[in-house]
Design an enzyme around this catalytic site. Structure first.
Site, PDB file in Angstrom:
ATOM      1  N   ASP A  80      -6.917   3.125   6.668  1.00  9.55           N
ATOM      2  CA  ASP A  80      -6.201   2.049   6.564  1.00  9.55           C
ATOM      3  C   ASP A  80      -7.031   0.494   6.945  1.00  9.55           C
ATOM      4  O   ASP A  80      -7.582   0.342   8.008  1.00  9.55           O
ATOM      5  CB  ASP A  80      -5.237   2.130   7.663  1.00  9.55           C
ATOM      6  N   ASP A 112      -3.006  -0.217   1.279  1.00 10.90           N
ATOM      7  CA  ASP A 112      -3.839  -0.986   2.050  1.00 10.90           C
ATOM      8  C   ASP A 112      -3.960   1.028   3.036  1.00 10.90           C
ATOM      9  O   ASP A 112      -4.432   0.610   3.717  1.00 10.90           O
ATOM     10  CB  ASP A 112      -3.717  -1.871   3.436  1.00 10.90           C
ATOM     11  N   GLU A 113      -3.774   1.536   2.130  1.00 13.58           N
ATOM     12  CA  GLU A 113      -4.383   3.454   3.161  1.00 13.58           C
ATOM     13  C   GLU A 113      -4.504   4.077   1.776  1.00 13.58           C
ATOM     14  O   GLU A 113      -4.699   4.297   1.030  1.00 13.58           O
ATOM     15  CB  GLU A 113      -3.473   3.932   3.091  1.00 13.58           C
TER      16      GLU A 113
END
Length: 378
Positions: free
Chosen positions: A13, A114-115
């Site tokens: 993350d 973003d993960e």
DNA sequence: AACAAGGGTTTAG
DNA sequence: TCATCTAAACCCTTGTT
């Protein structure tokens, strides 16, 4: 008895991603409160906070907060920066990071910009110490290549990996081995469980469930009564740390585009505003080599209530004109219904679903899938 | 009984 | 005027097979 085959799953993350991207290109921002904003265009400050760096967060700025509230919170901090969201730039950074993560395992799932998850069961032979060293390597590589920090969690499934990553932020790394799962989860407040938001949290509270441990041995029938026959048992399994959901690319199921109107609408004057949205979705479908069967509209009223309408076509389409035409007819339904319910519309959007990926020439299924994943975000 | 369609709610980032 | 934007999962109701 083995209920779940042992896996080693890593969750990565990227920390306060949009704001951290802005810090990369303007390092002097690192020491200041930094707020990435979605300006709606109604007034100079109308809109919401997308994300903020930790300097701003410590002062009370939160995601989703009105920009004006964030300005008030930071009123004393003249050096605070409020930047407009630059999604294309974050997208390019994300794409490079995702390639880097993917190089550590072919079993890869991008969850958002973003993960991501990877499954490293094979290369670690289920040794969590090896998993930890892969996690550390990934952090190091992302930092070297992009100057970005991230939080990493390693666990026996996606749920535990993700909650481990959430446990130490920013720039953390947490490993939870199978035998540690129960001790890790049980004492946590119920709101920390992935999938439990404010609504479910207050329901749990009324039932006397305060911790994840409380939920893990609660009567499953009562849970079904409260949350439905799917969600109830599912919550209980999650509270026990059980999650069989595999790490795999997710096919796109819907695309949507929504805008905030300059003024609330009581009639269909905003028809022209919808045209670019239909062109956008049409182009997106074409670039994915896909068509849709369902066209829908989204309206958010001045009271911020969401209204939807959709219709299923008798054929597949990717035509912007056809999408637009259907949306306009659906919007008519909001206005010419002989007015029992009158409301003003603040935001309008269109959505396509029932998406059908066409077989692309000379491409196999997995190449098709990765094209799809690349276009997933904006 | 099983399934599709349409609309609402909740969650996440 | 305080209140963005995208996507998924699930729930419920209604209607059809």
């Amino acid at each position: 008895m083995i209920l779940e085959s042992p896996r080693v799953v890593i969750s990565i993350d990227l920390d306060y991603f949009f704001a951290q991207c802005e810090e990369i290109r303007r390092p002097e921002l690192k020491s200041k409160p930094l707020v990435v904003c979605v300006f709606s265009g109604r007034t100079q400050t109308s809109g919401a906070v997308s994300t903020a760096n930790y300097v701003a967060r410590k002062l009370g700025v939160k995601s989703g907060m009105p920009i004006l509230s964030a300005k008030r919170v930071l009123a004393q901090h003249k050096e605070a920066e409020f930047l407009p969201i630059d999604h294309d730039y974050y997208e390019r950074v994300s794409e490079r990071v995702m390639q880097l993560i993917k190089s550590h395992s072919p079993i890869f799932e991008q969850v958002s910009i973003d993960e991501a998850f990877i499954d490293v069961t094979d290369s670690t032979k289920t040794d969590f110490e090896v998993g930890k060293s892969i996690g550390l390597k990934i952090k190091e590589e992302i930092l070297d290549a992009e100057k970005l920090t991230c939080s990493v969690g390693i666990g026996p499934n996606k749920l535990i990996a993700k909650m481990a990553a959430d446990h130490k932020k920013p720039d953390g790394l947490v490993v939870i081995k199978p035998e540690e799962v129960s001790a890790f989860l049980s004492p946590m407040p119920i709101g920390k469980l992935i999938g439990v938001g404010p609504k479910s949290e207050s329901k749990f509270e009324k039932m006397g469930i305060k911790t994840i441990g409380d939920l893990s041995d609660f009567d499953v029938n009562s849970l079904s009564d409260q949350f439905g026959k799917n969600l109830g048992p599912s919550f209980k399994r999650l509270a026990q740390g059980l999650d069989t959901d595999p790490v795999r690319p997710r096919p796109i199921e819907q695309l949507s585009r929504i805008i905030t109107l300059k003024k609330d609408a009581e009639s269909l004057w905003f028809g022209d505003e919808l045209k670019p949205l239909s062109i956008y979705l049409s182009d997106k479908l074409k670039s994915l080599n896909a068509k849709c069967r369902v066209v829908g509209i989204i309206a958010i009223t001045s009271e911020l209530k969401t209204k939807n309408k959709a219709r299923t076509l008798d054929h597949l389409t990717n035509s912007s004109d056809e999408i637009l035409h259907n949306c306009l007819e659906l919007f008519q339904g909001f206005f010419d219904s002989s007015g029992i319910e009158v409301f003003r519309i603040r935001r309008v959007g269109i959505r396509v679903s029932g998406i059908d990926l066409e077989k692309a020439e000379g491409k196999n299924e997995s190449e098709n899938q990765s094209t799809l994943t690349r276009f997933l975000l904006f």
